[in-house]
Design an enzyme around this catalytic site. Structure first.
Site, PDB file in Angstrom:
ATOM      1  N   GLU A   1       0.213  -1.127   5.368  1.00  8.19           N
ATOM      2  CA  GLU A   1       0.195   0.343   5.726  1.00  8.19           C
ATOM      3  C   GLU A   1      -0.376   0.542   6.834  1.00  8.19           C
ATOM      4  OE1 GLU A   1      -1.607   1.565   2.089  1.00  8.19           O
ATOM      5  OE2 GLU A   1      -1.084  -0.290   0.967  1.00  8.19           O
TER       6      GLU A   1
ATOM      7  N   HIS B   1       2.504   4.201   2.857  1.00 12.31           N
ATOM      8  CA  HIS B   1       1.801   3.143   1.999  1.00 12.31           C
ATOM      9  C   HIS B   1       3.061   2.347   1.464  1.00 12.31           C
ATOM     10  CE1 HIS B   1       0.432   1.443  -1.657  1.00 12.31           C
ATOM     11  NE2 HIS B   1      -0.327   2.362  -2.121  1.00 12.31           N
TER      12      HIS B   1
HETATM   13  O1  TA6 Z   1      -2.931   1.204  -0.450  1.00 10.17           O
HETATM   14  C1  TA6 Z   1      -3.790   0.425  -1.251  1.00 10.17           C
HETATM   15  C2  TA6 Z   1      -4.202   0.954  -2.543  1.00 10.17           C
HETATM   16  O2  TA6 Z   1      -4.977   2.189  -2.433  1.00 10.17           O
HETATM   17  C3  TA6 Z   1      -4.809   0.134  -3.768  1.00 10.17           C
HETATM   18  O3  TA6 Z   1      -6.265   0.380  -3.673  1.00 10.17           O
HETATM   19  C4  TA6 Z   1      -4.245   0.591  -4.819  1.00 10.17           C
HETATM   20  O4  TA6 Z   1      -5.049   1.232  -5.764  1.00 10.17           O
HETATM   21  C5  TA6 Z   1      -2.966   1.029  -4.435  1.00 10.17           C
HETATM   22  O5  TA6 Z   1      -2.962   1.697  -3.272  1.00 10.17           O
HETATM   23  C6  TA6 Z   1      -2.369   2.043  -5.617  1.00 10.17           C
HETATM   24  O6  TA6 Z   1      -1.059   2.428  -5.113  1.00 10.17           O
HETATM   25  P1  TA6 Z   1      -0.138   3.222  -6.172  1.00 10.17           P
HETATM   26  O7  TA6 Z   1       1.264   3.318  -5.175  1.00 10.17           O
HETATM   27  O8  TA6 Z   1      -0.064   2.523  -7.230  1.00 10.17           O
HETATM   28  O9  TA6 Z   1      -0.548   4.422  -5.946  1.00 10.17           O
END
Ligand code: TA6
Length: 298
Positions: A272, A169
């Protein structure tokens, strides 16, 4: 193991140092002629990768939490064994549970090309079994050198097949979101998560002028972030994934997220390498699956 024990067992003079980082978390500071890096053992998360003479490739929020049970906002969080919300809707944490756990340091190694490799790992425990009832060995190989090279290896050590979704991510540090585009996704279908998950098709390069949360399908192995404000392009190579996520929360959500500064949405983009949506990976007993990502300034 405490910092003294980790240093004695895995420290490498001049290049691998174990330190107490923010929130008292144990971190690994890597110094090489090509790049410096910071890795948190909590979450098994690369927080910084700074090639010599360059700004950091990774964004790390100044308001990030460094505490048990919270994900660290920035760097390369590992989403595993599910990407996104709990697939069974049972209230388990979004993006899985390994970004809330302390990983084991398996090995550190100075490579011949001035690079350093750090291997971290996690295996099932009674606690993980309560969350996800499968025996596994998860290994993350992190190579710091000309590029930041990551391999996430999932081994099924149990007796039954299991399925995962997952992802790196990655929060990329950019100069200005309005001068940034992502290349390589032209013509890819994508699931638009902020428009009722309708499937759409990408026309041209991806530019961002509002909240974006998309799962691209049938992606190629090479994507590029073109960052005109920092006057650089970041090349993203990946293997093992058919999907890639592009996320930027934009202004309102950036303000709402307690672990982001109000204007942070201008300073990062998540691109990602994932196995998400229907890119589900089944792993038979005794088998393993590898997801790879490699990031470098071109
Ligand atoms: O990867 C995108 C995502 O899933 C978005 O939908 C958003 O909710 C984000 O990740 C949240 O990331 P975090 O690192 O805050 O948990």
């Amino acid at each position: 193991m405490n910092i003294a024990q980790l240093s004695a067992e895995h420290g490498i003079a001049g290049s691998v140092e174990f330190i107490e980082g923010d929130g008292g978390l144990t971190m690994i500071r890597i110094s090489t002629p090509k790049a410096n890096a910071l890795i948190s053992i909590h979450a098994g998360q690369v927080l910084s990768y700074q090639p010599a003479g360059q700004e950091d490739l990774l964004f790390l929020s100044a308001r990030a939490y460094y505490q048990d049970g919270k994900a660290i906002k920035g760097g390369v969080p590992i989403c595993w064994p599910w990407f996104g919300p709990d697939p069974e809707g049972r209230g388990r944490p979004g993006h899985g549970f390994v970004r809330n756990r302390v990983w084991n340091v398996i090995n550190t190694q100075a490579l011949t090309n001035d690079a350093v490799k750090v291997t971290l790992g996690l295996s099932d425990t009674s606690e993980t079994m309560d969350i996800w009832p499968h025996a596994f060995r998860l290994t993350q190989e992190i190579v710091i050198g000309d590029s930041l090279n990551l391999t996430l290896i999932t081994r099924n050590t149990g007796a039954d097949l299991f399925s995962i979704t997952q992802g790196f991510h990655t929060y990329f540090n950019i100069g200005d979101i309005s001068q940034t585009s992502v290349l390589g996704l032209q013509n890819c279908p994508y699931i638009d998560k902020i428009d009722n998950s309708i499937e759409k098709k990408q026309a041209g390069e991806v530019t961002i002028a509002a909240e974006v949360d998309r799962i691209y399908r049938h992606v190629s192995n090479t994507l590029i972030i073109d960052d005109k404000a920092l006057d650089r392009c970041i090349q993203i190579l990946s293997q093992g994934n058919k999907t890639a996520v592009v996320w930027n929360p934009w202004e309102k959500i950036s303000k709402e997220m307690a672990d982001l500064e109000d204007a942070d949405y201008r300073r990062f983009i998540c691109v990602e390498a994932t196995n998400a949506a229907n890119d589900v990976i089944g792993i038979a007993p005794g088998e393993e699956f590898r997801l790879l990502a490699d990031y470098r300034v071109m």
